[in-house]
Design a protein around this motif. Structure first.
Motif, PDB file in Angstrom:
ATOM      1  N   ARG A  56       7.745   7.711  -1.704  1.00 21.41           N
ATOM      2  CA  ARG A  56       8.121   7.516  -3.181  1.00 21.41           C
ATOM      3  C   ARG A  56       9.273   8.674  -3.671  1.00 21.41           C
ATOM      4  N   ARG A  72      -2.075   9.311   5.122  1.00 21.81           N
ATOM      5  CA  ARG A  72      -1.659   8.302   4.293  1.00 21.81           C
ATOM      6  C   ARG A  72      -1.106   8.685   2.959  1.00 21.81           C
ATOM      7  N   ARG A 121       2.408   8.260   1.241  1.00 19.71           N
ATOM      8  CA  ARG A 121       2.939   7.386   0.149  1.00 19.71           C
ATOM      9  C   ARG A 121       3.886   8.258  -0.867  1.00 19.71           C
ATOM     10  N   ASP A 128       0.730  -1.109  -0.033  1.00 20.49           N
ATOM     11  CA  ASP A 128       0.007  -0.003   0.067  1.00 20.49           C
ATOM     12  C   ASP A 128       0.804   1.258  -0.011  1.00 20.49           C
ATOM     13  N   ALA A 129       2.178   1.029   0.554  1.00 21.57           N
ATOM     14  CA  ALA A 129       2.957   2.297   0.440  1.00 21.57           C
ATOM     15  C   ALA A 129       3.666   2.394  -1.029  1.00 21.57           C
TER      16      ALA A 129
END
Ligand SMILES: C[S@@+](CC[C@H](N)C(=O)[O-])C[C@H]1O[C@@H](n2cnc3c(N)ncnc32)[C@H](O)[C@@H]1O
Length: 249
Positions: free
Chosen positions: A181, A173, A177, A5-6
């Motif tokens: 990245r 959240r 993320r 999910d990350a």
């Protein structure tokens, strides 16, 4: 290749290596010195612990890492056992507890290297089992499920299991993320982000009864009742969230 999910590759070995490395970094200065981390733990993890009641209880902390909870709660619990998959984290936890707590408290706390999916304790050997931000570091859903089953197995009937995790719908959240990245924040090994309902279902599937939800967007108690009711839905979007569940008697 499976992405988590990350937005990073799922990898149990990488999570293990991350915490083996972080364990040496936190010896002098750790998350216990990070006010925001501590505030989130207080509002979510510790609020649920107070609701469960740990005074005079035998407590198991699954995935203890830095012994933040041990330092705070050893005085209240009768016995406290912290386990973690990472041997260096356990070594660090022991060192920090020995040099921070007075001997009478330090001797209540024991640590062991252990995998959450195969707890080496007899059935029903604890009154309260807690696990804070740990199952979200396990990539395989079957292993996450076994870990919760194990927590349910080792807690006594009528005892409490508390599981908190970062929220899939959390306000932070999307930013997290993006920052991972871009390399702005370090990857601390998140493998899966639960939605609140999903975590509740996971606890139920393990035979536990979730009785209380909380998040770090919890209502502020001294607001008027109608304002609290109005903003209550915001709690589903807290960044750290979790449940207190009971094992049926
Ligand atoms: C974010 S840290 C835990 C933080 C700590 N509980 C707190 O609230 O501050 C995640 C920990 O989970 C541990 N862990 C990951 N998988 C595990 C497993 N299968 N069994 C036991 N510990 C595990 C890691 O080694 C790491 O120390």
């Amino acid at each position: 290749m499976t992405m988590n999910d990350a937005g990073i590759r799922t990898d149990a070995q990488k999570v293990f290596d991350t915490y083996e490395h972080l364990a040496t970094e936190i010896l002098r200065k750790g998350y216990r010195h990070n006010p925001i981390y501590m505030a989130r733990k207080a509002i979510v993890d510790w609020e649920l612990m107070m609701a469960a009641g740990i005074e005079g209880k035998r407590v198991l902390n699954v995935g203890c890492f830095e012994p933040i909870d041990e330092l705070l709660w050893a005085g209240l619990a009768a016995e406290w056992v912290g386990i973690d998959l990472s041997p260096r984290s356990i070594e660090t936890a022991q060192t920090i507890v020995q040099r921070t707590l007075v001997p009478a408290l330090a001797e209540k706390v024991r640590f062991r290297v252990m995998d959450a999916q195969a707890l080496e304790f007899p059935d029903e050997s604890f009154d309260v089992v807690v696990s804070f931000s740990v199952i979200d570091h396990i990539p395989d859903p079957a292993v996450r499920h076994r870990a919760i089953l194990e927590m349910g197995r080792v807690v006594r009937r009528g005892g409490a299991v508390i599981v908190t995790v970062p929220n899939r719908f959390g306000y932070f959240r999307a930013l997290h993320r993006r920052n991972v990245r871009r390399g702005i924040v370090s990857d601390v090994g998140y493998q899966y982000f639960y939605a609140p309902g999903e975590l509740r279902a996971e606890l139920r599937a393990a035979g536990l009864m979730p009785i209380r939800y909380t998040s770090d967007l919890k209502n502020v108690n001294d607001l008027p009742k109608y304002v609290r009711a109005l903003i209550r839905p915001l709690e589903w979007f807290g960044d750290r969230m979790g449940y207190l569940a009971r094992k049926p008697t």
